[in-house]
Design a protein around this motif. Structure first.
Motif, PDB file in Angstrom:
ATOM      1  N   LEU A 113       0.518  -1.619   0.415  1.00 20.29           N
ATOM      2  CA  LEU A 113      -0.299  -0.081   0.413  1.00 20.29           C
ATOM      3  C   LEU A 113       1.002   1.425   0.318  1.00 20.29           C
ATOM      4  N   GLU A 114       2.019   0.607   0.187  1.00 22.11           N
ATOM      5  CA  GLU A 114       2.436   2.422   0.631  1.00 22.11           C
ATOM      6  C   GLU A 114       3.797   3.068  -0.617  1.00 22.11           C
ATOM      7  N   GLU A 115       2.776   1.503  -1.713  1.00 23.39           N
ATOM      8  CA  GLU A 115       4.083   1.245  -2.547  1.00 23.39           C
ATOM      9  C   GLU A 115       2.629   2.178  -3.974  1.00 23.39           C
ATOM     10  N   ILE A 116       1.412   1.848  -3.386  1.00 15.47           N
ATOM     11  CA  ILE A 116       0.722   2.617  -4.276  1.00 15.47           C
ATOM     12  C   ILE A 116      -0.101   3.504  -3.724  1.00 15.47           C
ATOM     13  N   LEU A 117      -0.780   3.698  -2.511  1.00 16.38           N
ATOM     14  CA  LEU A 117      -1.723   4.877  -2.370  1.00 16.38           C
ATOM     15  C   LEU A 117      -0.889   6.187  -2.284  1.00 16.38           C
ATOM     16  N   PRO A 118       0.399   6.698  -2.260  1.00 17.35           N
ATOM     17  CA  PRO A 118       0.607   7.576  -2.341  1.00 17.35           C
ATOM     18  C   PRO A 118       1.341   7.740  -3.931  1.00 17.35           C
ATOM     19  N   GLU A 119       0.654   7.144  -4.785  1.00 15.18           N
ATOM     20  CA  GLU A 119       1.471   7.456  -6.212  1.00 15.18           C
ATOM     21  C   GLU A 119      -0.724   8.020  -6.633  1.00 15.18           C
ATOM     22  N   LEU A 120      -1.623   7.633  -5.737  1.00 15.03           N
ATOM     23  CA  LEU A 120      -1.982   8.752  -5.896  1.00 15.03           C
ATOM     24  C   LEU A 120      -2.450  10.073  -5.865  1.00 15.03           C
ATOM     25  N   PRO A 121      -2.713  10.920  -6.692  1.00 19.91           N
ATOM     26  CA  PRO A 121      -2.273  12.675  -6.727  1.00 19.91           C
ATOM     27  C   PRO A 121      -3.694  13.039  -5.893  1.00 19.91           C
ATOM     28  N   ALA A 122      -3.480  14.461  -5.494  1.00 17.21           N
ATOM     29  CA  ALA A 122      -4.436  15.099  -5.038  1.00 17.21           C
ATOM     30  C   ALA A 122      -5.263  15.366  -5.089  1.00 17.21           C
ATOM     31  N   THR A 123      -5.850  14.870  -6.413  1.00 16.78           N
ATOM     32  CA  THR A 123      -6.781  15.762  -7.484  1.00 16.78           C
ATOM     33  C   THR A 123      -7.523  14.585  -7.664  1.00 16.78           C
ATOM     34  N   PHE A 124      -7.346  12.910  -6.966  1.00 17.96           N
ATOM     35  CA  PHE A 124      -8.386  11.794  -6.691  1.00 17.96           C
ATOM     36  C   PHE A 124      -9.302  12.322  -7.116  1.00 17.96           C
ATOM     37  N   PRO A 125     -10.456  11.427  -7.810  1.00 22.84           N
ATOM     38  CA  PRO A 125     -11.720  11.953  -7.348  1.00 22.84           C
ATOM     39  C   PRO A 125     -12.130  11.521  -6.369  1.00 22.84           C
ATOM     40  N   TRP A 126     -11.924   9.628  -6.828  1.00 19.87           N
ATOM     41  CA  TRP A 126     -13.018   9.138  -5.760  1.00 19.87           C
ATOM     42  C   TRP A 126     -12.531   8.526  -4.510  1.00 19.87           C
ATOM     43  N   PRO A 127     -13.360   8.275  -3.700  1.00 22.71           N
ATOM     44  CA  PRO A 127     -12.909   7.431  -2.402  1.00 22.71           C
ATOM     45  C   PRO A 127     -12.016   6.121  -2.626  1.00 22.71           C
ATOM     46  N   VAL A 128     -11.495   5.819  -1.320  1.00 27.95           N
ATOM     47  CA  VAL A 128     -10.958   4.316  -1.491  1.00 27.95           C
ATOM     48  C   VAL A 128     -10.445   3.566  -0.392  1.00 27.95           C
ATOM     49  N   VAL A 129     -11.068   3.111   0.117  1.00 30.62           N
ATOM     50  CA  VAL A 129     -11.408   1.636   1.249  1.00 30.62           C
ATOM     51  C   VAL A 129     -11.344   0.932   1.080  1.00 30.62           C
ATOM     52  N   VAL A 130      -9.738   0.657   1.478  1.00 31.92           N
ATOM     53  CA  VAL A 130      -9.096  -0.502   1.842  1.00 31.92           C
ATOM     54  C   VAL A 130      -9.621  -1.679   3.493  1.00 31.92           C
ATOM     55  N   ALA A 131      -9.587  -2.823   3.602  1.00 25.11           N
ATOM     56  CA  ALA A 131      -9.695  -3.985   3.809  1.00 25.11           C
ATOM     57  C   ALA A 131      -8.709  -4.676   4.124  1.00 25.11           C
TER      58      ALA A 131
END
Length: 363
Positions: free
Chosen positions: A188-206
């Protein structure tokens, strides 16, 4: 290494713990054992015993578990390390640091009466050691990654306010649902920081984790992500451009209340792992069209999330399974592929780009 014997080094300063662990692993029948009482002995044993897996206690005299792990990594030791950690906030901080350094998994350290507590986790210990023996260690984050994280933090602080207001006005045009287990924090540390501040969707993580770990993990992710990250403890409005980490030892679900979408922490069901990725995806399908959903199944042993994400794909949603080339444990994504539910199979470092591309298509 199916069919092969596993060489396991147990590192613990408690003679009683070593005794109980010996009984557990000897009963498995295919595990060769060696023992160390502290980090210094562990380094010596690693050179002579050449273990496949090391269970490493966090708190030990002479050389603690984290310092020992740092030296093992620096020495080029190929053993997969499973940390044995207390279920406290301090224990969570140390464990997450250990996962960042290269440990592949962790197990809770028994509290109270050791003989009773160890019996409750004996099956978990054995299964995690077996999974670790087959695991693919991830590379240690280097200077380039830390610079990238700092850049994202600056971006997040400068843009989060305006972006958040604009996203709230725009409404939800899609939702990303992530299921992940063993090896998940590093992935997740490799993926989620790559989403920019303008990413428009919520992300829910289990993310399969104990309760005491998920709050610490959410704060850690918030410090390196451009998007705001929060642990789901209770019920929160589902807002665009935010990341929600399900609280450990509970389930996280998407619900509709008073014509508003929320994400909520609820009592766990009878599934083996929690938060349950299957339950998260199923709950989202009950309140949103599949075409607005993306399921992402990442590293982890078992098959949590595979059945629900296969259903999501068949109903017209997007799905991604992490590729074997990057998965620490290729269990959950492999099952999604086997069921025919993976639209795409991608290495971890390509997942964020695909999420961004799909979000642009939806616009």
């Amino acid at each position: 290494m199916p069919g092969e014997r596993i060489r396991l080094l147990v590192v613990d300063d408690s003679a009683l713990m070593r005794k109980h662990l010996r009984q557990i692993f000897e009963a498995e029948g295919d595990i060769d054992l060696a023992f160390a009482r502290n980090g210094r002995e562990a380094l010596e044993q690693a050179e002579t015993f050449h273990p496949d897996v090391i269970t490493l206690d966090v708190n030990m005299p002479e050389l603690d578990g984290l310092s020992c792990l740092e030296r093992l990594v620096a020495s080029g030791c190929k053993a997969r390390v499973v940390m044995v950690s207390s279920l406290t906030e301090a224990g969570a901080e140390v464990t997450l640091r250990a996962l960042e350094l290269g440990a592949v998994d962790f197990v809770p350290k028994p509290d109270g009466t050791v003989s009773l507590s160890i019996d409750r986790i004996s099956g978990l210990l054995a299964s995690k050691v077996r999974a670790a023996a087959c695991a693919r260690p991830r590379r240690v984050l280097g200077l380039r990654d830390r610079i990238r994280a700092q850049r994202h933090e600056v971006e997040r602080r400068s843009m989060a306010g305006a972006t958040g207001m604009a996203a709230m006005r725009a409404g939800i045009s899609g939702l990303v649902l992530v299921g992940v287990s063993t090896g998940g924090p590093r992935t997740l540390e490799e993926i989620l920081p790559e989403l920019p501040a303008t990413f428009p969707w919520p992300v829910v993580v289990a993310q399969h984790m104990p309760t005491s770990f998920t709050g610490v993990f959410a704060r850690r992710m918030d410090s390196i992500c451009a998007l705001d990250v929060a642990e789901v403890d209770g019920a929160l409005p589902l807002l665009p451009g935010r990341i929600y980490i399900g609280r450990g030892d509970a389930d996280v679900v998407v619900q509709r209340r008073l014509n508003r979408l929320i994400v909520a922490s609820v009592l766990p069901d009878d599934s083996l792992w929690h938060p349950s990725a299957d339950r998260l995806v199923t709950s989202a399908l009950e309140v949103m069209p599949a075409a607005l959903l993306i399921g992402v199944l990442l590293t982890g042993m078992g098959n949590d999330g595979a059945t629900a994400m296969t259903d999501l794909r068949r109903r017209g949603g997007h799905t991604v399974a992490e590729a074997e080339s990057s998965a620490v444990v290729f269990g959950m994504p492999a099952d999604l592929i086997r069921q025919g539910g993976a639209e795409l199979v991608l290495p971890a470092d390509a997942v964020a780009r695909q999420l961004i591309a799909w979000s642009h298509q939806s616009r």
